[in-house]
Design a protein around this motif. Structure first.
Motif, PDB file in Angstrom:
ATOM      1  N   GLU A  96      -3.951   1.727  -4.426  1.00  0.00           N
ATOM      2  CA  GLU A  96      -3.811   3.165  -4.247  1.00  0.00           C
ATOM      3  C   GLU A  96      -4.184   3.639  -2.839  1.00  0.00           C
ATOM      4  O   GLU A  96      -3.605   4.607  -2.341  1.00  0.00           O
ATOM      5  N   GLY A  97      -5.170   2.984  -2.240  1.00  0.00           N
ATOM      6  CA  GLY A  97      -5.708   3.488  -0.985  1.00  0.00           C
ATOM      7  C   GLY A  97      -5.148   2.860   0.265  1.00  0.00           C
ATOM      8  O   GLY A  97      -5.784   2.916   1.329  1.00  0.00           O
ATOM      9  N   THR A  98      -3.949   2.266   0.171  1.00  0.00           N
ATOM     10  CA  THR A  98      -3.393   1.575   1.337  1.00  0.00           C
ATOM     11  C   THR A  98      -3.152   2.514   2.516  1.00  0.00           C
ATOM     12  O   THR A  98      -3.105   2.062   3.662  1.00  0.00           O
ATOM     13  N   LYS A  99      -2.967   3.812   2.235  1.00  0.00           N
ATOM     14  CA  LYS A  99      -2.683   4.760   3.314  1.00  0.00           C
ATOM     15  C   LYS A  99      -3.867   5.665   3.643  1.00  0.00           C
ATOM     16  O   LYS A  99      -3.724   6.620   4.395  1.00  0.00           O
ATOM     17  N   ASP A 100      -5.035   5.373   3.074  1.00  0.00           N
ATOM     18  CA  ASP A 100      -6.205   6.194   3.368  1.00  0.00           C
ATOM     19  C   ASP A 100      -6.602   6.073   4.841  1.00  0.00           C
ATOM     20  O   ASP A 100      -6.633   4.958   5.383  1.00  0.00           O
ATOM     21  N   PRO A 101      -6.942   7.178   5.481  1.00  0.00           N
ATOM     22  CA  PRO A 101      -7.300   7.118   6.910  1.00  0.00           C
ATOM     23  C   PRO A 101      -8.678   6.525   7.168  1.00  0.00           C
ATOM     24  O   PRO A 101      -8.958   6.079   8.267  1.00  0.00           O
ATOM     25  N   VAL A 102      -9.551   6.541   6.162  1.00  0.00           N
ATOM     26  CA  VAL A 102     -10.905   6.004   6.314  1.00  0.00           C
ATOM     27  C   VAL A 102     -11.171   5.036   5.165  1.00  0.00           C
ATOM     28  O   VAL A 102     -10.876   5.329   4.008  1.00  0.00           O
ATOM     29  N   VAL A 103     -11.734   3.869   5.493  1.00  0.00           N
ATOM     30  CA  VAL A 103     -12.035   2.835   4.506  1.00  0.00           C
ATOM     31  C   VAL A 103     -13.543   2.724   4.338  1.00  0.00           C
ATOM     32  O   VAL A 103     -14.285   2.630   5.318  1.00  0.00           O
ATOM     33  N   ILE A 104     -13.989   2.757   3.093  1.00  0.00           N
ATOM     34  CA  ILE A 104     -15.408   2.606   2.759  1.00  0.00           C
ATOM     35  C   ILE A 104     -15.643   1.173   2.302  1.00  0.00           C
ATOM     36  O   ILE A 104     -14.902   0.649   1.460  1.00  0.00           O
ATOM     37  N   GLU A 105     -16.683   0.549   2.822  1.00  0.00           N
ATOM     38  CA  GLU A 105     -17.038  -0.802   2.408  1.00  0.00           C
ATOM     39  C   GLU A 105     -18.541  -0.910   2.195  1.00  0.00           C
ATOM     40  O   GLU A 105     -19.319  -0.170   2.820  1.00  0.00           O
ATOM     41  N   ILE A 106     -18.927  -1.838   1.315  1.00  0.00           N
ATOM     42  CA  ILE A 106     -20.333  -2.173   1.114  1.00  0.00           C
ATOM     43  C   ILE A 106     -20.480  -3.622   1.582  1.00  0.00           C
ATOM     44  O   ILE A 106     -20.124  -4.551   0.853  1.00  0.00           O
ATOM     45  N   PRO A 107     -20.951  -3.863   2.799  1.00  0.00           N
ATOM     46  CA  PRO A 107     -21.023  -5.237   3.308  1.00  0.00           C
ATOM     47  C   PRO A 107     -21.917  -6.113   2.436  1.00  0.00           C
ATOM     48  O   PRO A 107     -22.887  -5.632   1.839  1.00  0.00           O
ATOM     49  N   LYS A 108     -21.583  -7.372   2.365  1.00  0.00           N
ATOM     50  CA  LYS A 108     -22.407  -8.310   1.613  1.00  0.00           C
ATOM     51  C   LYS A 108     -23.798  -8.381   2.236  1.00  0.00           C
ATOM     52  O   LYS A 108     -23.960  -8.391   3.446  1.00  0.00           O
ATOM     53  N   GLY A 109     -24.796  -8.416   1.360  1.00  0.00           N
ATOM     54  CA  GLY A 109     -26.169  -8.475   1.825  1.00  0.00           C
ATOM     55  C   GLY A 109     -26.766  -7.121   2.114  1.00  0.00           C
ATOM     56  O   GLY A 109     -27.920  -7.031   2.545  1.00  0.00           O
ATOM     57  N   ALA A 110     -25.981  -6.049   1.902  1.00  0.00           N
ATOM     58  CA  ALA A 110     -26.486  -4.693   2.176  1.00  0.00           C
ATOM     59  C   ALA A 110     -26.188  -3.785   0.994  1.00  0.00           C
ATOM     60  O   ALA A 110     -25.307  -4.068   0.179  1.00  0.00           O
ATOM     61  N   TYR A 111     -26.936  -2.702   0.881  1.00  0.00           N
ATOM     62  CA  TYR A 111     -26.704  -1.704  -0.160  1.00  0.00           C
ATOM     63  C   TYR A 111     -26.247  -0.380   0.429  1.00  0.00           C
ATOM     64  O   TYR A 111     -26.083   0.593  -0.296  1.00  0.00           O
ATOM     65  N   SER A 112     -26.050  -0.325   1.740  1.00  0.00           N
ATOM     66  CA  SER A 112     -25.543   0.891   2.374  1.00  0.00           C
ATOM     67  C   SER A 112     -24.054   0.722   2.660  1.00  0.00           C
ATOM     68  O   SER A 112     -23.505  -0.379   2.569  1.00  0.00           O
ATOM     69  N   ALA A 113     -23.404   1.830   3.006  1.00  0.00           N
ATOM     70  CA  ALA A 113     -21.960   1.825   3.227  1.00  0.00           C
ATOM     71  C   ALA A 113     -21.627   1.773   4.709  1.00  0.00           C
ATOM     72  O   ALA A 113     -22.422   2.195   5.556  1.00  0.00           O
ATOM     73  N   THR A 114     -20.462   1.245   5.020  1.00  0.00           N
ATOM     74  CA  THR A 114     -19.892   1.354   6.364  1.00  0.00           C
ATOM     75  C   THR A 114     -18.540   2.033   6.245  1.00  0.00           C
ATOM     76  O   THR A 114     -17.908   2.006   5.191  1.00  0.00           O
ATOM     77  N   PHE A 115     -18.101   2.642   7.344  1.00  0.00           N
ATOM     78  CA  PHE A 115     -16.852   3.396   7.351  1.00  0.00           C
ATOM     79  C   PHE A 115     -16.013   2.939   8.538  1.00  0.00           C
ATOM     80  O   PHE A 115     -16.532   2.798   9.647  1.00  0.00           O
ATOM     81  N   THR A 116     -14.730   2.700   8.317  1.00  0.00           N
ATOM     82  CA  THR A 116     -13.840   2.312   9.408  1.00  0.00           C
ATOM     83  C   THR A 116     -12.590   3.161   9.362  1.00  0.00           C
ATOM     84  O   THR A 116     -12.118   3.561   8.293  1.00  0.00           O
TER      85      THR A 116
END
Length: 572
Positions: A96-116
């Motif tokens: 569904e989110g292939t065209k989203d302008p911002v991607v949210i990820e939870i990197p392995k080893g962390a509990y916080s989010a990153t945004f790209t």
């Protein structure tokens, strides 16, 4: 997921990050998992507000899961849920989110989010198809597969649990094999509940035409508790293994499931279901969960079909005859591209010669012929009347597989265009009786009933189909857009038409142009007409004839053509 260049959080406005979170939370992928929605919202909100230092396992355990870290230091449940959240996010951005302008990820080893910021390259891939390049096995494995089938069939006969009806009508060696592992009971309840769920899922999967499911008898014999999770699926030479576990929940049970590819063990699909712990509702919830799993995996737009299609080489499909031609047809349905129509038609026609007893080839070919009739694709007087060819192919499919829901489905469609509404309704009822879990048939008949004038009944069926299959083809929204258009609800019509946009399919832009015309939106009208002109030059002059060929009601034709005229005047 797009290959993005990491961007510092501060480079993105807080508004953009909140909008990215909102899109994910409102998606179909997260719709049925309130637990993961709460976890994602908690993590992203804390990250945006600069509270990363508070995102520790023990804090999440206390704040979200109610685990008293003073009594236990075991945070495995938190790690499991974070892992499931990562997998669900990946699935969302692959679909569904292939065209989203911002991607949210939870990197392995962390509990916080990153945004790209997503750098999305133009793609011809149809909306809804997974872009994951992961492992998909080659389909042609006849010798080893038939050996497995022989062993498993003996076990199944012994347990009186034969596989689904497709064994009688399609090549066994050309369909993906799914092994359902016994669901692991991690709850404090009797083990027969998990065993019953395993049997329910196997039985529901066996109703679908698009895969072969290993019988529960074979699964039980092959499974050995001391071995690694994938061992029994590997021994059966399965393509995929469905694994799951039953957990305690404050008000019942929680069933978590994941589909693994074999032999690599990559997680390619995840979901969870809640089952209330009451005598009156447990059985119903069990069956509903099994139905939902079967639809999510085995329907035409299901996970297994999408994975196989994305891993098959379309150019070589004619050399593989039946099954890959059918898969190519499924992919075509996502776009309705006229050039692909010709290739799929030729492929299927060849397959009727090499696999003449394969019912799904004939039913798919019938639908391709119907697209000549209603969409004007590949019209040629030399080929004869497309409706007659569609009817003959659909009739042949039903003769070969009288218990196939898809065969009766396309026969009903041909009867609709032959203007035999009584025969259409009879075939529709039979199709839904044979497979009540098939959202494609339900949506198709809902659309045709609407176009015949039974709008209330048709839209009800379509709504049921969308509920059964939250991730569904864009074309389903054409019917809901037209329902809103005829009611004069142009804002809703526009929302539905935008969800139904299919690049390359002219009807998407017919609807968008007409709706923008009624809304007196010159920019939208101009854009839709430009795209329509690129696909169907001089369409406006032929609109009424084309819409009539699709057997639209005269009142609907009037609404659409008047909107097109308004759009044309706005676009000048």
């Amino acid at each position: 997921m797009p290959k993005d260049e990491p961007v510092a959080d501060e480079a993105l406005a807080e508004r953009q990050l909140n909008e990215a979170l909102k899109r994910v939370l409102e998606s179909d992928t997260f719709a049925r998992s309130e637990r993961l929605r709460l976890l994602l919202s908690h993590i992203v909100t804390a990250t945006i507000e600069g509270r990363r230092d508070q995102l520790l396992g023990k804090n999440i355990a206390t704040d979200l899961f109610g685990i008293d870290v003073g009594e236990t230091s075991d945070l495995s449940s938190v790690r499991v849920e974070i892992g499931r959240l990562r997998a669900r996010l990946k699935h969302y951005y692959d679909t569904e989110g292939t065209k989203d302008p911002v991607v949210i990820e939870i990197p392995k080893g962390a509990y916080s989010a990153t945004f790209t910021k997503a750098q999305i390259a133009p793609s011809d891939a149809p909306r809804g198809r997974s872009a994951r390049p992961g492992h998909v096995k080659a389909l042609l494995r006849s010798a080893r597969f038939l050996g497995v089938v022989a062993v498993v069939a003996v076990l199944a006969l012994a347990a009186d649990a034969l596989w689904g009806p497709w064994f009688k009508e399609a090549p066994l060696s050309e369909r993906p094999l799914v092994a359902v592992a016994p669901i692991e009971n991690l709850s404090g309840n009797p083990g027969y509940i998990a065993s019953g769920l395993t049997a329910d899922i196997v039985n529901r999967l066996a109703r679908f035409d698009n895969l072969v499911v290993v019988s529960r008898a074979a699964t039980a014999v092959q499974n050995r508790s001391e071995e690694k999770a994938l061992s029994f699926g590997q021994r059966l030479n399965a393509d995929y293994q469905l694994a799951g576990a039953l957990h305690d929940d404050p008000d019942g049970f929680r069933l978590t499931l994941e589909l693994l590819s074999i032999p690599g063990g990559e997680v390619v699909w995840v979901d969870e279901f809640f089952l209330p712990d009451t005598d009156s509702s447990l059985l119903t919830a069990r069956l509903e969960a099994a139905d939902a799993v079967a639809r999510a995996l085995a329907s035409r737009n299901g996970a297994v079909t999408r994975l196989v299609v994305s891993g098959s080489d379309g150019d070589s499909a004619p050399d593989r005859a039946g099954y890959l031609c059918v898969l190519r047809f499924y992919a075509y349905l996502q776009r309705r591209d006229p050039q692909e129509h010709a290739a799929v038609r030729d492929c299927l026609e060849d397959a009727t010669q090499t696999s003449p007893d394969y019912a799904e080839v004939w039913s798919s070919l019938a639908q391709v012929y119907l697209d000549e009739r209603r969409n004007g694709f590949g019209e040629s007087a030399a080929r004869g009347d497309p409706l007659s060819r569609a009817f003959n192919a659909a009739t042949r499919a039903v003769e070969l597989a009288p218990d196939s829901a898809s065969a009766h489905s396309v026969l009903g469609a041909t009867q609709y265009f032959r203007r035999d509404l009584a025969a259409f309704r009879k075939a529709a009822r039979r199709s839904l009786e044979l497979n009540p879990n098939d959202p494609d048939a339900r949506a198709y008949f809902g659309h045709l009933l609407s176009m015949s004038g039974s709008w209330d009944e048709g839209q009800r069926l379509l709504a049921e189909a969308m509920e059964l299959s939250p991730i569904h083809p864009p074309v389903w929204h054409h019917s809901t857009a037209m329902a809103a258009l005829r009611e004069g609800n142009y804002e809703r019509a526009l929302r539905e038409a935008e969800l139904g946009e299919m690049p390359g399919f002219y009807m998407s832009y017919v609807l968008l142009a007409a709706i923008h015309g009624h809304l007196e939106n010159p920019d939208g009208a101009r854009d839709a007409l430009t795209k329509l002109e690129a696909i169907r030059p001089a369409y406006l002059e032929a609109a009424r004839v084309d819409l009539g060929r699709r057997d639209f009601q005269p009142t609907l034709v009037d609404v659409i053509t008047s909107g097109l005229r308004k759009a044309s005047s706005l676009g000048q």
